[in-house]
Each structure stands twice: as structure tokens, then as C-alpha cells.
Scaffold this active site. Structure first.
Site, PDB file in Angstrom:
ATOM      1  N   LYS A  33      90.136  -6.875   6.349  1.00  0.00           N
ATOM      2  CA  LYS A  33      89.136  -5.907   5.913  1.00  0.00           C
ATOM      3  C   LYS A  33      88.437  -5.289   7.117  1.00  0.00           C
ATOM      4  O   LYS A  33      88.505  -5.808   8.236  1.00  0.00           O
ATOM      5  CB  LYS A  33      88.119  -6.572   4.979  1.00  0.00           C
ATOM      6  N   ARG A 133      75.954 -14.715  -4.621  1.00  0.00           N
ATOM      7  CA  ARG A 133      76.129 -13.306  -4.305  1.00  0.00           C
ATOM      8  C   ARG A 133      77.037 -12.642  -5.337  1.00  0.00           C
ATOM      9  O   ARG A 133      76.701 -11.606  -5.888  1.00  0.00           O
ATOM     10  CB  ARG A 133      76.716 -13.167  -2.892  1.00  0.00           C
ATOM     11  N   TYR A 254      66.651   4.221  30.989  1.00  0.00           N
ATOM     12  CA  TYR A 254      65.655   4.517  29.961  1.00  0.00           C
ATOM     13  C   TYR A 254      64.632   3.385  29.850  1.00  0.00           C
ATOM     14  O   TYR A 254      64.987   2.208  29.831  1.00  0.00           O
ATOM     15  CB  TYR A 254      66.326   4.700  28.607  1.00  0.00           C
ATOM     16  N   MET A 302      73.961   5.813  25.556  1.00  0.00           N
ATOM     17  CA  MET A 302      74.968   6.193  24.571  1.00  0.00           C
ATOM     18  C   MET A 302      76.390   6.123  25.145  1.00  0.00           C
ATOM     19  O   MET A 302      77.313   5.629  24.487  1.00  0.00           O
ATOM     20  CB  MET A 302      74.702   7.607  24.056  1.00  0.00           C
TER      21      MET A 302
END
Length: 357
Positions: A33, A133, A254, A302
């Protein structure tokens, strides 16, 4: 070309699958998955094609992508089907489905008068033994099993449940779940599956007909004291593409989160949080530069991050930087940022996946 990539070692994937089979016995569904936890579901399925007893995915669309790629082994859909169209697709493509709630069982019963579509439906009946769940209450198991048996289009039925705390080796709740699951499986007299990765590695009492190894396939040991011989499948790597010197007292990046306490040689690395490396990784998070231990300094950006090269005089522009893999345990990175290896692997994006077999 930007020198960032994730190298996927398919032989390590097969090795880890064999570890799961050896420890658990019986059969094992390789869990693919979330695009095989970020490793590429189709290529991982193809790499395991000669060994895997079957695969498991989260939802029908993930299974159909494997079928479209020519994967013919059994595929279990762990969330089951969401509507009648999903159920029809599962029947057409011979998918195994988990049934964990009344609405799903009702859809199977409503389709009982439709013409058969392919092989009889293999249903995995999910009971809730303590995860709370998804799944039927234990006292409902007999009635749900009987209703499934009454459906002409249902063939084999397998019992399934999920452990909530199997990665905590001293947690007594796991034993309670195992005991309850065993009692239901014995009463119904059907095949069963309880072992996830952690149970496969550390809870032999949970063994059944099927294991469902997930994270262990990718070499990230879910147990607190790894000693199971797993091999990391992904190496997330980039290169240093610039260097600079910080003087004492100068800050970096930053938020000025790093302040140099000595003259510091900084390497700028072409990878960042847009590629899946966690933005919250703190100063001191380990990396490997040309195979030697180094550390992250400054805030992850980023598209790039910065590492301390002060103690590596031979390192510089062009040096290889491993963010996790065989030199840097991904669990250490996960612990540093307060998450788990699953999330880090699933978040890898933008960098190309390069397969080594």
C-alpha cells in the site's frame, strides 16, 4: 541534472520478505500500500513475483494498478470496498477483500442475485480484538460468518484482525488480543491472519495461516531493539553542490537556528522538504558524507539543506550525502523529528526512484 535520488535495492526487499517467511511460517502477503511505502508498488511486486504468496494494498485502485502491470498473484484489499462499483471491480479482477462493517456485508448480500463475475469472492472477515478502529465486535463474528457463508458468490473466508501495540514488546494488551483472536478462529474453523510486521518479528504467539509484513519488508525494523537482520531497501541520497565558511557567531539559514561556535565549513546539499526529507529535523541529525558520519545544521529548506563538513577535510563539492539507508538508520531520523519511519518513507517524492537488482 539534480543529483538527488532514492536508490531502491530490490534484492534487499526479497531478503526481508524471506526473513518474514522464515520467522512466521505459513504464507505471507507483501504489503504494497501507499506505493509500497514510497518504494514503487509495481516494481516491488515484480521483484517479489517469484516468491510472494500474494500482496496487500489499501484500496481497490491500488490493486487495479498492479493488475494493469500484469501482477496475477492474489491481492488483498485491506480497506475492502467503498461501494457497489468497487465490489464489482473486485469480483472482475479476482481481488480478495476485507469486510469489516455492516454496509460492506449488505452490499455482498445485495449482489447475491447478480451473475457470477470471475472466481468466487474471497472474503477476509475482520474482527476488532482491541484496535477499536475497524472490524466487527468479537460477539458478532459467528453471525457475520454465517451470513457470508449464505452468499453463493462468496467462496473462501479468512479471519483477520489487527494488533494495536505489537511494537511494544512488554505490552500485555497484545496477548489479550491474540487470545481473543485465537478463540474466534478456533470456533469458526477457518484460516486466519493476525501478524503484522512487529508481530512477525516478536510475537510468535500471533502466528497464523498468513502474515502481513509491511514496514519490515523495507528494512525499517519496527521493534525498539532491532536485531532481525533486515536490510534497508531505500537509500535517499544527494550531493554537496556548494560550500562556504561560517565565522564564529554567524548564523545559518531560515530562522537563524544554527549559530557557529567555531569556524564551520558548511556543505549545501541538493535535497529538502519538498523531496520528503523532514523540515523539522534538528541540528545534529545524522547524515553520511562520503560514507562518514556528519550532521545536519540549520533549518531544512524546500529544496536544500546544510551539513557540517568541518571535520571532513576531504569532503566538498560533489561529495555524496546519504540522508537514510545503509549508513544512516531511518529510525534515528524518525525519532529525531518525532515520527515513524513509515511516514518518512511514504513522504518521499520528486526525487527519481532508481532500482538496483
Amino acid at each position: 541534472m539534480r543529483p538527488s535520488f532514492a536508490l531502491i535495492d530490490l534484492d534487499a526487499l526479497r531478503h526481508n520478505y524471506r526473513v518474514a517467511k522464515r520467522l512466521h511460517g505459513g504464507k505471507a502477503l507483501a504489503v504494497l500500500k501507499a506505493n509500497a511505502y514510497g518504494h514503487g508498488a509495481v516494481r516491488c511486486a515484480q521483484a517479489l513475483a517469484q516468491e510472494a504468496d500474494g500482496y496487500a494494498v489499501a484500496f481497490v485502485e491500488e490493486a487495479l494498478a498492479l493488475r494493469a502491470a500484469g501482477i496475477t498473484q492474489p491481492i488483498l484489499v485491506l480497506e475492502g470496498f467503498f461501494d457497489a462499483e468497487d465490489l464489482q471491480l473486485a469480483r472482475q479482477h479476482a481481488l480478495w477483500v476485507v469486510v469489516h462493517q455492516e454496509s460492506q456485508l449488505g452490499l455482498i448480500e445485495a449482489a447475491a442475485h447478480q451473475p457470477p463475475a470471475g472466481l468466487p469472492l474471497h472474503v477476509w472477515l475482520k474482527v476488532d480484538t482491541g484496535m477499536h478502529r475497524a472490524g466487527f465486535a468479537p460477539e458478532q463474528a459467528d453471525a457475520m460468518h454465517a451470513r457470508l457463508r449464505a452468499c453463493a458468490q462468496v467462496g473462501e473466508i479468512t479471519l483477520i484482525s489487527h494488533l494495536a501495540q505489537a511494537d511494544e514488546p512488554d505490552q500485555p494488551a497484545t496477548l489479550r488480543q491474540i487470545e481473543q483472536f485465537r478463540a474466534i478462529a478456533t470456533r469458526l474453523g477457518i484460516a486466519c491472519s493476525l501478524s503484522n510486521s512487529a508481530a512477525t518479528l516478536a510475537w510468535p504467539q500471533a502466528q497464523g495461516d498468513w502474515a502481513r509484513p509491511g514496514i519490515l519488508l523495507y528494512g525499517a525494523d519496527p521493534m525498539p531493539a532491532p536485531s532481525h537482520g533486515l536490510r534497508p531497501v531505500m537509500r535517499l541520497e544527494s550531493k554537496v553542490f556548494a560550500t562556504r565558511i561560517l565565522q564564529v557567531g554567524e548564523t545559518l539559514g531560515y530562522g537563524a537556528r544554527f549559530t557557529a561556535e567555531r569556524v564551520t565549513r558548511v556543505g549545501l546539499v541538493a535535497i529538502g522538504y519538498a523531496d520528503g526529507y523532514p523540515r523539522t529535523a534538528p541540528n545534529g541529525t545524522p547524515v553520511a558524507v562520503d560514507g562518514q558520519t556528519a550532521h545536519l545544521i540549520g533549518r531544512v529548506s524546500m529544496d536544500m539543506l546544510t551539513v557540517d563538513l568541518s571535520d571532513l577535510p576531504e569532503a566538498g563539492i560533489g561529495s555524496t550525502v546519504q540522508l537514510w539507508g545503509d549508513r544512516v538508520d531511518i529510525n534515528r531520523i524518525a525519532a529525531a523529528v518525532g515520527t515513524i519511519s513509515y511516514e518518512l518513507l511514504c513522504n518521499v517524492k520528486r526525487v527519481p526512484l532508481i532500482y538496483q537488482d
